[in-house]
Design an enzyme around this catalytic site. Structure first.
Site, PDB file in Angstrom:
ATOM      1  N   LYS A 232       3.507  16.139  -1.080  1.00 33.82           N
ATOM      2  CA  LYS A 232       2.300  15.374  -0.733  1.00 33.82           C
ATOM      3  C   LYS A 232       2.651  13.981  -0.197  1.00 33.82           C
ATOM      4  O   LYS A 232       2.165  13.559   0.855  1.00 33.82           O
ATOM      5  CB  LYS A 232       1.405  15.229  -1.966  1.00 33.82           C
ATOM      6  CG  LYS A 232       0.229  14.295  -1.767  1.00 33.82           C
ATOM      7  CD  LYS A 232      -0.739  14.782  -0.719  1.00 33.82           C
ATOM      8  CE  LYS A 232      -1.706  13.680  -0.327  1.00 33.82           C
ATOM      9  NZ  LYS A 232      -2.646  14.096   0.734  1.00 33.82           N
ATOM     10  N   CYS A 290      -4.286   6.642   2.508  1.00 34.68           N
ATOM     11  CA  CYS A 290      -3.223   7.647   2.349  1.00 34.68           C
ATOM     12  C   CYS A 290      -1.907   7.089   2.874  1.00 34.68           C
ATOM     13  O   CYS A 290      -0.987   6.814   2.136  1.00 34.68           O
ATOM     14  CB  CYS A 290      -3.572   8.902   3.134  1.00 34.68           C
ATOM     15  SG  CYS A 290      -5.138   9.595   2.691  1.00 34.68           S
TER      16      CYS A 290
END
Ligand code: SAJ
Length: 471
Positions: A232, A290
């Site tokens: 991730k 992010c």
């Protein structure tokens, strides 16, 4: 050890009741999709009744989405599952004890990336709450983006400390990172492949049982929890690196007097026979929640890793360097602005600058870590007065954002495009010049939105990221 858990899970039977902690961009669509699975009986969305987000509880229970931007299908799905009594939002965390599986989708921002210390406060509170009400046979899944090593480390320790139970023996523990993007939350959960990483085999299997029913096109990709954490953080680190690569190329093209978009088209044309050149788009910077933090989670994971890292002595990680290049782009926008004003004999001090776009991403109201903020701070420090337009962002702390573009642009010395909102592609140089009321108005394009020839032909002094051919 794994055997004991396997038997407990077998005895418990299939997952029926699911708890989701964190009613945000990740938790709400995830909970609604779980609730829409016939095989699951009940989903509880757990939300702290805090001043800032407690309002969501009643909203969600009315089947309303608390998100401002467009989220196709979400409101209908929320209405369906709440009306059917399959989904309910609550601030009563003790009801976690009724659940068979609990997922945590709580933000993990960096308080200050410089010291690589993430702000895990909210996530730790969530994990503690789960630990307090943890029962044998429960599955706990962390969906938040976390530093590699967190699931088997901090999360496992807190859950065991709070519950007195043992992970991998009494309860299952996994990491299944979210991959949702604003504007396509439901579709992303259903269609993206789902990385599922348990701390052991039975945990992975139990997590696969939880996520398989919500996938339509997506496939399950099983691995260890730490590999899932690295996947991730690295998938966003790689995107940030790709953007930094084209931002650096844009700076090179400016210094060599060529058009980066010609070069980009050229590079992008090299395709086929297994050739890959993922060249992205240069711009005024990289924002969001992010890419601005996941690199630092990855770097921290390596630092906390048990094995020694073999890497060129004293060399910056290319990933951290990429962050520095992307964070430099608002500075470069500031230099382009300063140079363009100087060309018309003006200084930043005392100039009126109209900013078009505050959101970190086009056609969205999402303004988390926007590149517009550091750019705006530089202008303020230089003594410029600033007006800001954004068609989607309603408010931002200590920043006045207007909806009337004409009044933002009126009498300004320079118009700066920071976000590629669709309406900015229709800017007309004649109208803009009239509004600005200057003989030599300045325009700086941070997102390749306008055609330089049209504006230069309309009497503008132009600067653009990567446009060494016309700057
Ligand atoms: N940006 C560029 N050039 C590009 C692409 C983006 O400058 O070529 C800038 C954008 O303007 C923005 C920032 O980077 O300021 C981030 O843009 P983004 O498109 O990466 O959007 P995010 O931050 O929402 O990234 C998310 C990520 N999704 C998840 O973490 C689940 C990322 O993994 C996705 O690849 C990305 O969306 C996506 O592709 O939409």
């Amino acid at each position: 050890m794994a055997e004991k858990l396997q038997n407990i899970l077998k005895e418990k039977g299939p997952i029926k009741n699911i708890g989701v902690l964190g009613m945000g961009y990740v938790g709400i669509p995830a909970a609604a999709l779980f609730a829409d699975v016939d095989g699951f009986d009940k989903v509880l969305g757990f939300q702290r009744n805090s001043a800032s987000s407690g309002y969501k509880i009643d909203m969600i229970n009315r089947g309303e989405s608390p998100f401002k931007g467009e989220e196709p299908g979400l409101e209908e799905l929320l209405k369906k599952v709440t009306d059917a009594g399959k989904f309910e939002c609550t601030s009563d965390f003790s009801r976690i004890s009724e659940m068979d599986a609990v997922t945590l989708a709580i933000q993990t921002p960096f308080a200050n990336p410089k010291d690589l210390e993430p702000d895990f406060g909210a996530l730790i509170e969530g994990i503690r709450n789960v630990g307090k009400y943890l029962k044998p046979g429960m599955l706990v899944v962390l969906e938040s983006t976390i530093t590699p090593g967190t699931t088997v480390g901090m999360a496992k320790e807190i859950l065991e400390e709070e519950s007195g139970l043992i992970a991998g023996e009494d309860f299952a523990l996994a990491h299944a990172p979210e991959r949702v993007m604003v504007g396509r939350l439901l579709r992303n959960i259903q269609e993206h492949d789902r990385i599922v990483g348990g701390i052991d085999g039975p945990s992975t299997q139990r997590a696969i049982e939880l996520y398989t029913p919500v996938l339509t096109k997506g496939k399950i990709i099983p691995m260890s929890s730490t590999a899932a954490e690295v996947t991730k953080t690295a998938e966003n680190t790689f995107r940030d690196l790709q953007i930094a690569a084209v931002n650096q190329l844009a700076l090179y093209c400016e210094s060599m007097g060529i058009n980066v978009y010609d070069v980009r088209a050229g590079i992008d044309s090299l395709k086929g026979e297994g050739i890959t050149r993922a060249i992205l788009w240069p711009g005024a910077g990289v924002g969001g929640h992010c890419l601005t933090k996941d690199t630092y989670h990855l770097e921290r994971g390596v630092k906390l890793g048990s094995q020694e890292l073999d890497y060129p002595e004293n060399a910056d990680s290319i990933y951290v360097l990429a962050r520095k290049v992307n964070d430099f782009m608002p500075n470069h926008m500031f230099k382009l602005t300063k140079d363009a004003l100087a060309q018309v004999g003006k200084e930043l001090n005392g100039s009126k600058i109209a900013l078009l776009g505050w959101a970190f991403i086009n056609d969205s109201d999402d303004a988390r870590n926007p590149p517009s903020e550091p750019y705006c701070d530089l202008l303020t420090k230089a003594g410029a007065s600033i007006t800001i337009h954004d068609p989607h962002v309603l408010n931002y702390p200590d920043v006045e954002i207007e909806k009337n573009m004409a009044s933002v642009i009126k009498d300004s010395d320079a118009v700066i495009i920071l976000t590629a909102h669709s309406e900015y592609f229709k800017l007309n140089p004649v109208d803009i010049k009239t509004l600005m009321g200057k003989d030599q108005p300045v325009v700086v394009d941070g997102r390749n939105v306008i055609d330089p020839a049209v504006f230069v032909g309309g009497g503008f002094v132009y600067r653009g990221i990567g446009r060494g051919d016309v700057n």
